[in-house]
Design a protein around this motif. Structure first.
Motif, PDB file in Angstrom:
ATOM      1  N   ALA A   1       0.834  -1.202   0.000  1.00 35.06           N
ATOM      2  CA  ALA A   1       0.000   0.000   0.000  1.00 35.06           C
ATOM      3  C   ALA A   1       0.868   1.252   0.000  1.00 35.06           C
ATOM      4  CB  ALA A   1      -0.940  -0.010   1.206  1.00 35.06           C
ATOM      5  N   LEU A   2       1.936   1.251   0.776  1.00 34.94           N
ATOM      6  CA  LEU A   2       2.851   2.393   0.788  1.00 34.94           C
ATOM      7  C   LEU A   2       3.425   2.650  -0.602  1.00 34.94           C
ATOM      8  CD1 LEU A   2       4.886   1.990   4.101  1.00 34.94           C
ATOM      9  CD2 LEU A   2       3.599   4.007   3.404  1.00 34.94           C
ATOM     10  N   MET A   3       3.726   1.595  -1.317  1.00 33.90           N
ATOM     11  CA  MET A   3       4.307   1.740  -2.648  1.00 33.90           C
ATOM     12  C   MET A   3       3.315   2.343  -3.641  1.00 33.90           C
ATOM     13  SD  MET A   3       7.357   1.011  -2.140  1.00 33.90           S
ATOM     14  CE  MET A   3       7.980   1.050  -3.800  1.00 33.90           C
ATOM     15  N   ARG A   4       2.040   2.297  -3.326  1.00 29.06           N
ATOM     16  CA  ARG A   4       1.020   2.878  -4.205  1.00 29.06           C
ATOM     17  C   ARG A   4       0.833   4.381  -3.974  1.00 29.06           C
ATOM     18  NH1 ARG A   4      -4.182  -0.791  -4.198  1.00 29.06           N
ATOM     19  NH2 ARG A   4      -4.769   0.751  -5.772  1.00 29.06           N
ATOM     20  N   LEU A   5       1.409   4.893  -2.905  1.00 26.48           N
ATOM     21  CA  LEU A   5       1.320   6.329  -2.625  1.00 26.48           C
ATOM     22  C   LEU A   5       2.294   7.092  -3.518  1.00 26.48           C
ATOM     23  CD1 LEU A   5       1.346   6.426   1.288  1.00 26.48           C
ATOM     24  CD2 LEU A   5      -0.630   6.586  -0.221  1.00 26.48           C
ATOM     25  N   PRO A   6       1.980   8.355  -3.811  1.00 23.72           N
ATOM     26  CA  PRO A   6       2.971   9.192  -4.505  1.00 23.72           C
ATOM     27  C   PRO A   6       4.247   9.266  -3.666  1.00 23.72           C
ATOM     28  CG  PRO A   6       0.819  10.267  -4.464  1.00 23.72           C
ATOM     29  CD  PRO A   6       0.728   9.061  -3.569  1.00 23.72           C
ATOM     30  N   VAL A   7       5.363   9.333  -4.327  1.00 28.14           N
ATOM     31  CA  VAL A   7       6.652   9.274  -3.641  1.00 28.14           C
ATOM     32  C   VAL A   7       6.793  10.370  -2.575  1.00 28.14           C
ATOM     33  CG1 VAL A   7       7.941  10.636  -5.344  1.00 28.14           C
ATOM     34  CG2 VAL A   7       9.116   8.902  -3.985  1.00 28.14           C
ATOM     35  N   GLU A   8       6.233  11.559  -2.821  1.00 20.53           N
ATOM     36  CA  GLU A   8       6.340  12.644  -1.851  1.00 20.53           C
ATOM     37  C   GLU A   8       5.597  12.306  -0.561  1.00 20.53           C
ATOM     38  OE1 GLU A   8       5.033  13.115  -4.950  1.00 20.53           O
ATOM     39  OE2 GLU A   8       6.718  14.078  -5.980  1.00 20.53           O
TER      40      GLU A   8
ATOM     41  N   ALA B   1       7.454   9.355   1.271  1.00 17.76           N
ATOM     42  CA  ALA B   1       8.673   9.805   1.967  1.00 17.76           C
ATOM     43  C   ALA B   1       8.320  10.504   3.268  1.00 17.76           C
ATOM     44  CB  ALA B   1       9.479  10.731   1.059  1.00 17.76           C
ATOM     45  N   ALA B   2       7.306  11.363   3.228  1.00 19.87           N
ATOM     46  CA  ALA B   2       6.901  12.088   4.433  1.00 19.87           C
ATOM     47  C   ALA B   2       6.354  11.135   5.490  1.00 19.87           C
ATOM     48  CB  ALA B   2       5.868  13.155   4.082  1.00 19.87           C
TER      49      ALA B   2
ATOM     50  N   VAL C   1       8.035  10.428   9.208  1.00 19.81           N
ATOM     51  CA  VAL C   1       7.323  10.845  10.421  1.00 19.81           C
ATOM     52  C   VAL C   1       6.785   9.650  11.194  1.00 19.81           C
ATOM     53  CG1 VAL C   1       5.318  12.126  11.286  1.00 19.81           C
ATOM     54  CG2 VAL C   1       6.755  13.120   9.499  1.00 19.81           C
ATOM     55  N   ASP C   2       6.022   8.789  10.519  1.00 18.10           N
ATOM     56  CA  ASP C   2       5.303   7.724  11.222  1.00 18.10           C
ATOM     57  C   ASP C   2       6.127   6.465  11.474  1.00 18.10           C
ATOM     58  OD1 ASP C   2       3.105   9.356  11.315  1.00 18.10           O
ATOM     59  OD2 ASP C   2       2.150   8.488   9.552  1.00 18.10           O
ATOM     60  N   MET C   3       7.142   6.234  10.679  1.00 10.86           N
ATOM     61  CA  MET C   3       7.929   5.014  10.866  1.00 10.86           C
ATOM     62  C   MET C   3       9.298   5.302  11.483  1.00 10.86           C
ATOM     63  SD  MET C   3       7.007   2.992   7.417  1.00 10.86           S
ATOM     64  CE  MET C   3       5.809   1.685   7.550  1.00 10.86           C
TER      65      MET C   3
ATOM     66  N   THR D   1       3.858  22.097   3.924  1.00 10.22           N
ATOM     67  CA  THR D   1       3.824  21.124   2.828  1.00 10.22           C
ATOM     68  C   THR D   1       4.088  19.724   3.363  1.00 10.22           C
ATOM     69  OG1 THR D   1       4.584  22.807   1.281  1.00 10.22           O
ATOM     70  CG2 THR D   1       4.838  20.521   0.594  1.00 10.22           C
ATOM     71  N   GLY D   2       5.064  19.610   4.241  1.00  8.61           N
ATOM     72  CA  GLY D   2       5.354  18.301   4.847  1.00  8.61           C
ATOM     73  C   GLY D   2       4.171  17.780   5.631  1.00  8.61           C
ATOM     74  N   LYS D   3       3.526  18.676   6.362  1.00  8.53           N
ATOM     75  CA  LYS D   3       2.359  18.303   7.163  1.00  8.53           C
ATOM     76  C   LYS D   3       1.210  17.852   6.264  1.00  8.53           C
ATOM     77  CE  LYS D   3      -0.084  20.024  11.204  1.00  8.53           C
ATOM     78  NZ  LYS D   3      -0.209  21.150  12.125  1.00  8.53           N
ATOM     79  N   SER D   4       0.971  18.566   5.178  1.00  5.80           N
ATOM     80  CA  SER D   4      -0.125  18.191   4.282  1.00  5.80           C
ATOM     81  C   SER D   4       0.185  16.894   3.549  1.00  5.80           C
ATOM     82  CB  SER D   4      -0.443  19.307   3.294  1.00  5.80           C
ATOM     83  OG  SER D   4       0.610  19.495   2.385  1.00  5.80           O
ATOM     84  N   ARG D   5       1.447  16.655   3.214  1.00  4.72           N
ATOM     85  CA  ARG D   5       1.813  15.385   2.569  1.00  4.72           C
ATOM     86  C   ARG D   5       1.544  14.210   3.497  1.00  4.72           C
ATOM     87  NH1 ARG D   5       7.479  16.725  -0.655  1.00  4.72           N
ATOM     88  NH2 ARG D   5       6.520  18.129  -2.187  1.00  4.72           N
ATOM     89  N   CYS D   6       1.863  14.394   4.766  1.00  2.31           N
ATOM     90  CA  CYS D   6       1.577  13.337   5.746  1.00  2.31           C
ATOM     91  C   CYS D   6       0.069  13.114   5.863  1.00  2.31           C
ATOM     92  CB  CYS D   6       2.148  13.699   7.115  1.00  2.31           C
ATOM     93  SG  CYS D   6       3.923  13.485   7.265  1.00  2.31           S
ATOM     94  N   ALA D   7      -0.672  14.199   5.966  1.00  2.80           N
ATOM     95  CA  ALA D   7      -2.129  14.085   6.119  1.00  2.80           C
ATOM     96  C   ALA D   7      -2.753  13.400   4.912  1.00  2.80           C
ATOM     97  CB  ALA D   7      -2.744  15.465   6.334  1.00  2.80           C
ATOM     98  N   ARG D   8      -2.380  13.824   3.719  1.00  2.00           N
ATOM     99  CA  ARG D   8      -2.928  13.214   2.503  1.00  2.00           C
ATOM    100  C   ARG D   8      -2.493  11.760   2.371  1.00  2.00           C
ATOM    101  NH1 ARG D   8      -1.487  18.480  -0.466  1.00  2.00           N
ATOM    102  NH2 ARG D   8      -3.407  19.664  -0.233  1.00  2.00           N
ATOM    103  N   GLY D   9      -1.252  11.489   2.714  1.00  2.00           N
ATOM    104  CA  GLY D   9      -0.751  10.116   2.651  1.00  2.00           C
ATOM    105  C   GLY D   9      -1.480   9.207   3.622  1.00  2.00           C
ATOM    106  N   ARG D  10      -1.752   9.702   4.825  1.00  2.00           N
ATOM    107  CA  ARG D  10      -2.485   8.901   5.816  1.00  2.00           C
ATOM    108  C   ARG D  10      -3.904   8.607   5.352  1.00  2.00           C
ATOM    109  NH1 ARG D  10      -0.162  12.783   9.923  1.00  2.00           N
ATOM    110  NH2 ARG D  10       1.748  11.756  10.612  1.00  2.00           N
TER     111      ARG D  10
END
Length: 103
Positions: free
Chosen positions: A42-49, A52-53, A57-59, A77-86
């Motif tokens: 599932a992580l590999m299906r996320l956009p790389v940005e 990475a975030a 942060v989480d791992m 930007t880092g915060k929003s990437r984490c939020a969108r990724g989650r």
């Protein structure tokens, strides 16, 4: 000949052992490995940005500020990437919540 017999007797003698306590039954380890594989996919299906975030942060335990600095982006930007990724990861792995409640 005598030495060969003595060597054989020494080898045949049991060595004291201490059984190891298996704190994780095989079924639990298998489930953990299966879950880790699914999460990795599932992580590999996320956009790389986003990936990475999230990994930072989480791992890896980096702060949002440190992660943003490492990635060369603004803290927001880092915060929003984490939020969108989650959110996306939650969508990809949402079915795990239904099976976890059944155990």
């Amino acid at each position: 000949m005598v030495n060969a017999c003595l060597d054989r007797l020494r080898r045949a003698k049991g060595h004291p052992t201490t059984p190891l306590e298996d704190i994780y039954p095989v079924a639990d380890r298998t489930t953990q490995v299966d879950t880790a594989i699914v999460v990795q996919q599932a992580l590999m299906r996320l956009p790389v940005e986003q990936r990475a975030a999230l990994v930072a942060v989480d791992m890896q335990g980096y702060s949002i500020a440190d992660t943003a600095q490492m990635l060369g982006v603004a803290e927001g930007t880092g915060k929003s990437r984490c939020a969108r990724g989650r959110v996306r990861l939650g969508q990809l792995l949402g079915y795990l919540n239904t099976t976890a409640g059944q155990r």
